[in-house]
Design an enzyme around this catalytic site. Structure first.
Site, PDB file in Angstrom:
ATOM      1  CG  HIS A  46      89.689  28.829  24.490  1.00 12.40           C
ATOM      2  ND1 HIS A  46      89.401  27.678  25.189  1.00 12.40           N
ATOM      3  CD2 HIS A  46      88.794  29.754  24.925  1.00 12.40           C
ATOM      4  CE1 HIS A  46      88.378  27.893  26.005  1.00 12.40           C
ATOM      5  NE2 HIS A  46      87.987  29.144  25.869  1.00 12.40           N
ATOM      6  CD  GLU A 147      84.458  34.215  29.053  1.00  4.04           C
ATOM      7  OE1 GLU A 147      84.495  33.912  27.850  1.00  4.04           O
ATOM      8  OE2 GLU A 147      85.439  34.090  29.813  1.00  4.04           O
ATOM      9  CG  ASP A 173      82.507  30.569  26.856  1.00  2.86           C
ATOM     10  OD1 ASP A 173      82.098  29.402  26.818  1.00  2.86           O
ATOM     11  OD2 ASP A 173      83.717  30.854  26.810  1.00  2.86           O
TER      12      ASP A 173
END
Length: 261
Positions: A46, A147, A173
């Site tokens: 990310h 996650e 998440d």
């Protein structure tokens, strides 16, 4: 072979605190590496970091005692092998939802017979030592992420896969898949999952890790987490800049005079 001091500390039952690198810049990585974190993770998933930037960031971190980890974009053996060849001492692997995917992650991190990683430690042999092959399976940390609700449902099966050193909870998440807002901390099902993951890891002798901040560190350590992210380059930069601006504007509104400019 260079010793992975983070894995040493985990073996002694100690808590390690890490920083997160999302900015593709060697100077910010160098600044973070000199702050005394036990480990730093370069985020290729990310963050805005590509492979060439990650290599340069590994080089500057390598000049300090901080242990370099990389979060790869996905559970894919090509990129896992490349960041390990570049000198990462651990790999955080996102969205591992089944024991089959956990075995794939472990295999990509380990040389035969423990895995199927291809040999070619281009930079790692310089950073970690000419005897890299002899110690890599021992010193490199394989860290799948837990996650999702799906991963939580198969947690015991995932933790039973040989070769996992730690698991790393992605709270945003995990929260989303539990029907909660994407936050670092939540109550209800998320809190139950957080405690369950820590307990399951403890039973298996696997390190529990979690993405967090300094304010949550004590809470996670008390639950048994030994790998806790407490800061990040982008967030720290934004927070300090905002605080400085707020202070400056507050002083000006209160009649204070600037000491420069």
């Amino acid at each position: 072979m260079r010793t992975n001091t983070v894995k040493q500390r985990w073996a002694r039952g100690e808590v390690t605190f890490g920083g997160w690198l999302s900015i593709a810049n060697t100077f910010t990585a160098e600044i973070m590496a000199h702050q005394g974190f036990d480990w730093l993770c370069i985020d290729m998933q990310h963050g805005v970091v590509d492979y060439q930037a990650a290599v340069a960031m590994l080089q500057v971190i390598g000049g300090t005692e901080t242990v370099p980890f990389v979060r790869v974009p996905w559970n894919e053996p090509g990129i896992i092998g490349k960041v390990l060849d570049a000198g990462a001492m651990g790999v955080i692997i996102p969205m591992v939802n089944s024991p089959e995917e956990a075995r794939q992650a472990v295999g990509a991190c380990r040389y035969y017979p423990e895995g199927y990683r291809s040999f070619g430690p281009t930079r790692a042999a310089y950073y970690a030592g000419a005897d890299y092959f002899a110690g890599a399976n021992r010193e490199v940390a394989c860290i799948p992420m837990i996650e999702t609700r799906q991963a939580l449902e198969r947690l015991d099966e995932i933790l039973a896969v040989p070769g996992i050193d730690a698991v790393y909870v992605g709270p945003a998440d995990l929260s989303i898949t539990l029907g909660l807002p994407p936050r670092m901390d939540n109550e209800g099902e998320f809190e139950a999952a957080r405690l369950r993951i820590a307990a399951a890891c403890r039973e298996r002798g696997i390190v529990a890790g979690i993405h967090a901040n300094a304010g949550l560190a004590a809470k996670h350590a008390a639950a048994g987490f030994q790998m806790i992210t407490v800061s990040g380059d982008a967030g720290a930069l934004a927070a300090q800049a905002a605080a400085d601006l707020h202070q400056a504007r507050g002083g000006a509104e209160g009649g204070g005079r600037p000491v420069y400019g």
